[in-house]
Design an enzyme around this catalytic site. Structure first.
Site, PDB file in Angstrom:
ATOM      1  N   SER A   6     -51.775 -30.672  -0.717  1.00  0.00           N
ATOM      2  CA  SER A   6     -52.577 -31.423  -0.872  1.00  0.00           C
ATOM      3  C   SER A   6     -53.791 -31.601  -0.753  1.00  0.00           C
ATOM      4  CB  SER A   6     -52.352 -32.650  -0.082  1.00  0.00           C
ATOM      5  OG  SER A   6     -53.757 -33.432   0.095  1.00  0.00           O
ATOM      6  N   HIS A  31     -50.420 -31.278  -5.349  1.00  0.00           N
ATOM      7  CA  HIS A  31     -50.273 -32.764  -5.064  1.00  0.00           C
ATOM      8  C   HIS A  31     -52.333 -32.930  -5.057  1.00  0.00           C
ATOM      9  CE1 HIS A  31     -49.449 -37.079  -2.724  1.00  0.00           C
ATOM     10  NE2 HIS A  31     -50.456 -36.527  -2.422  1.00  0.00           N
ATOM     11  N   ASP A  33     -54.702 -36.138  -4.369  1.00  0.00           N
ATOM     12  CA  ASP A  33     -55.168 -37.618  -3.863  1.00  0.00           C
ATOM     13  C   ASP A  33     -56.296 -38.253  -4.189  1.00  0.00           C
ATOM     14  OD1 ASP A  33     -53.464 -35.685  -0.482  1.00  0.00           O
ATOM     15  OD2 ASP A  33     -52.721 -37.095  -1.535  1.00  0.00           O
ATOM     16  N   MET A  35     -58.438 -41.693  -4.466  1.00  0.00           N
ATOM     17  CA  MET A  35     -58.598 -42.250  -3.846  1.00  0.00           C
ATOM     18  C   MET A  35     -60.103 -43.484  -3.811  1.00  0.00           C
ATOM     19  SD  MET A  35     -58.304 -40.134  -0.428  1.00  0.00           S
ATOM     20  CE  MET A  35     -57.079 -39.999   0.725  1.00  0.00           C
ATOM     21  N   HIS A  67     -51.502 -38.919  -6.528  1.00  0.00           N
ATOM     22  CA  HIS A  67     -51.094 -40.183  -5.615  1.00  0.00           C
ATOM     23  C   HIS A  67     -52.377 -40.778  -5.241  1.00  0.00           C
ATOM     24  CE1 HIS A  67     -50.758 -40.977  -1.385  1.00  0.00           C
ATOM     25  NE2 HIS A  67     -50.519 -42.088  -2.183  1.00  0.00           N
ATOM     26  N   MET A  69     -53.884 -43.885  -4.814  1.00  0.00           N
ATOM     27  CA  MET A  69     -53.907 -44.581  -4.148  1.00  0.00           C
ATOM     28  C   MET A  69     -54.890 -45.159  -4.537  1.00  0.00           C
ATOM     29  SD  MET A  69     -53.962 -41.933  -1.073  1.00  0.00           S
ATOM     30  CE  MET A  69     -54.040 -40.319  -1.308  1.00  0.00           C
ATOM     31  N   MET A 138     -44.893 -42.989   3.080  1.00  0.00           N
ATOM     32  CA  MET A 138     -46.289 -42.412   3.526  1.00  0.00           C
ATOM     33  C   MET A 138     -45.817 -42.119   5.017  1.00  0.00           C
ATOM     34  SD  MET A 138     -48.738 -42.423   1.497  1.00  0.00           S
ATOM     35  CE  MET A 138     -49.568 -41.213   2.770  1.00  0.00           C
ATOM     36  N   ASP A 177     -45.169 -37.835   3.258  1.00  0.00           N
ATOM     37  CA  ASP A 177     -46.491 -37.417   2.731  1.00  0.00           C
ATOM     38  C   ASP A 177     -47.634 -37.567   3.544  1.00  0.00           C
ATOM     39  OD1 ASP A 177     -49.143 -38.177   0.192  1.00  0.00           O
ATOM     40  OD2 ASP A 177     -49.967 -36.847   1.642  1.00  0.00           O
TER      41      ASP A 177
END
Ligand code: DX5
Ligand code: ZN
Length: 224
Positions: A6, A31, A33, A35, A67, A69, A138, A177
């Site tokens: 990540s 990966h 992330d 957000m 991913h 979020m 998660m 994760d």
């Protein structure tokens, strides 16, 4: 087991060097992330960073795994696929029309994943399981790297693997994760996880990226 660093905990002043060090150590899955400060209490980055990393990923034949979020992720599916993400994972909790969102990811030529926060039961996957390539369990509450592993995640992974086996969906990846490190990665693999996301265990400043990846591989009993 596939290792998926990540980049959230990488040193963004030298992101390319750190990602290349991971790729040179044999990683083929990155990966990302994403957000938005609403679905999770943190803001990270958007398609821009995927676009910046795409040439490096291509050079090493690696994939970009977004991913998301974010609330209402369907708003940004096209942008992340256009930026070069082959995998797009959305949170069950963030999608009003999850089936339509998963179909949209397929239609864009990407492979869909669905993510569950720690308190979201596996039952939420019942209807969507046959439509996805990956389930992200998660093992921390999303929003930050460097958190402690939530122990209940191990049993959840094992129950999910049973669920997939019972429905002859063994090809679906289970991605874990959050708080994945040398202690937790082996039990998670044994419980049925197939993709391990690791941020601070790989990019923590106290050891080199290659050494950190080697330590995770050693914890799996694999060649360093
Ligand atoms: C948290 C992210 C995770 C996190 C992993 O919301 O989804 O990918 O960055 O970081 P570590 O491995 O340090 O827990
Ligand atoms: Zn993540």
């Amino acid at each position: 087991m596939i290792l998926a660093p990540s980049i959230l905990t990488a040193d963004f002043l030298r992101l390319g060097d750190q990602v290349e060090a991971a790729l040179a150590a044999g990683v083929r899955w990155l990966h990302l992330d994403v957000m938005d400060g609403r679905f999770v209490p943190n803001i990270s980055f958007g398609p821009l960073v995927a676009r910046a990393l795409r040439p490096l990923a291509t050079r090493y034949d690696a994939i970009l795994d977004a991913h998301l979020m974010i609330v209402d992720p369907e708003r940004y599916l096209e942008e992340f696929v256009a930026a070069g993400c082959e995998r797009i994972t959305v949170h069950v909790e963030a999608c009003t029309h999850l089936h339509r969102t998963v179909q949209s990811i397929h239609a864009l030529g990407a492979r869909p994943g669905v993510a569950l926060n720690p308190a979201t039961p596996l039952g939420a996957l019942e209807e969507i399981l046959p439509e996805v390539d990956l389930v992200l369990v998660m093992t921390v509450n999303p929003g930050f790297g460097g958190q402690s592993f939530i122990a209940g995640g191990l049993d959840k992974v094992a129950r999910l693997r049973q669920m997939l086996r019972a429905r002859r969906l063994d090809a679906v990846d289970i991605q874990v994760d959050g708080g994945v490190n040398s202690e937790t990665i082996g039990p998670l693999r044994d419980a049925g996880a197939t993709v391990a996301v690791a941020g601070s265990a790989i990019f923590a400043p106290d050891r080199g990226v290659a050494g950190a990846i080697g330590a995770l591989r050693a914890a799996l009993g694999e060649r360093r």
